[in-house]
Design a protein around this motif. Sequence first.
Motif, short mmCIF file in Angstrom:
data_model
loop_
_atom_site.label_atom_id
_atom_site.label_comp_id
_atom_site.label_asym_id
_atom_site.label_seq_id
_atom_site.Cartn_x
_atom_site.Cartn_y
_atom_site.Cartn_z
N PHE A 192 49.57 9.81 10.59
CA PHE A 192 48.61 8.77 10.96
C PHE A 192 48.38 8.86 12.46
O PHE A 192 49.27 8.55 13.25
CB PHE A 192 49.20 7.41 10.56
CG PHE A 192 48.29 6.26 10.70
CD1 PHE A 192 47.01 6.27 10.17
CD2 PHE A 192 48.70 5.11 11.35
CE1 PHE A 192 46.16 5.18 10.29
CE2 PHE A 192 47.87 4.02 11.49
CZ PHE A 192 46.60 4.06 10.95
N ALA A 193 47.18 9.29 12.85
CA ALA A 193 46.87 9.51 14.26
C ALA A 193 47.17 8.27 15.10
O ALA A 193 46.68 7.18 14.82
CB ALA A 193 45.40 9.90 14.42
N TYR A 194 48.01 8.44 16.09
CA TYR A 194 48.38 7.37 17.01
C TYR A 194 48.92 6.15 16.27
O TYR A 194 48.74 5.02 16.70
CB TYR A 194 47.21 6.98 17.91
CG TYR A 194 46.74 8.10 18.78
CD1 TYR A 194 47.41 8.42 19.94
CD2 TYR A 194 45.61 8.84 18.44
CE1 TYR A 194 46.99 9.47 20.74
CE2 TYR A 194 45.18 9.89 19.24
CZ TYR A 194 45.87 10.19 20.38
OH TYR A 194 45.46 11.22 21.16
N GLY A 195 49.61 6.37 15.16
CA GLY A 195 50.11 5.27 14.33
C GLY A 195 50.99 4.29 15.08
O GLY A 195 50.82 3.08 14.97
N ALA A 226 41.28 2.94 30.01
CA ALA A 226 41.56 2.41 28.67
C ALA A 226 40.34 2.49 27.76
O ALA A 226 40.48 2.43 26.54
CB ALA A 226 42.05 0.98 28.76
N ALA A 227 39.14 2.65 28.32
CA ALA A 227 37.91 2.76 27.50
C ALA A 227 38.00 3.94 26.54
O ALA A 227 37.42 3.90 25.45
CB ALA A 227 36.69 2.89 28.40
N LEU A 228 38.73 4.97 26.92
CA LEU A 228 38.87 6.15 26.05
C LEU A 228 39.62 5.83 24.76
O LEU A 228 39.47 6.53 23.77
CB LEU A 228 39.59 7.27 26.81
CG LEU A 228 38.86 7.80 28.04
CD1 LEU A 228 39.77 8.75 28.81
CD2 LEU A 228 37.57 8.49 27.64
N SER A 229 40.41 4.76 24.76
CA SER A 229 41.18 4.41 23.56
C SER A 229 40.42 3.48 22.62
O SER A 229 40.87 3.24 21.50
CB SER A 229 42.50 3.74 23.97
OG SER A 229 42.26 2.48 24.54
N ARG A 230 39.26 2.99 23.03
CA ARG A 230 38.51 2.04 22.21
C ARG A 230 38.29 2.53 20.77
O ARG A 230 38.46 1.75 19.83
CB ARG A 230 37.17 1.70 22.86
CG ARG A 230 36.39 0.64 22.09
CD ARG A 230 35.01 0.39 22.69
NE ARG A 230 35.08 -0.14 24.03
CZ ARG A 230 35.10 -1.44 24.32
NH1 ARG A 230 35.07 -2.33 23.37
NH2 ARG A 230 35.14 -1.84 25.56
N PRO A 231 37.93 3.80 20.53
CA PRO A 231 37.71 4.23 19.15
C PRO A 231 38.93 4.06 18.23
O PRO A 231 38.76 3.91 17.02
CB PRO A 231 37.36 5.72 19.28
CG PRO A 231 36.83 5.84 20.67
CD PRO A 231 37.59 4.84 21.49
#
Length: 120
Positions: free
Chosen positions: A78-81, A107-112
């Motif tokens: 699980f990606a980044y579970g 932190a905007a890069l982690s929004r998805p």
Amino acid sequence: MTAPDAEPPGEQLLERDRELRELRTVLNVAQHGSGRVGLIEAPAGIGKTSLMRAAVDAAAGAGFTALRARATELERAFAYGCVRQLLEPVVARAAERDREQLFEGAAALSRPLFVPSGAR
């Protein structure tokens, strides 16, 4: 803020004075504006969970936002579970205005990672 010196209610850690002192140092330094990382590493069954619980309780008692996650075999696929387990409740509880602040800068890069599946 008070110093994180108290032991968690109802739990006494035996022969963990050195580890607890190290964790308190990490928290005290962080209270004064310098971030630190504390790593708890040991063989299975030696009390890492109890030590971590004491650290989280001390952090919460000192006014920190204390988050918890537990990595298991299931998170491997699980990606980044573990990251999602740790941060998703904070993002979900945040008001829209506050959520925008959470995703400012790098932190905007982690929004998805936190967009509901059907909303993409």
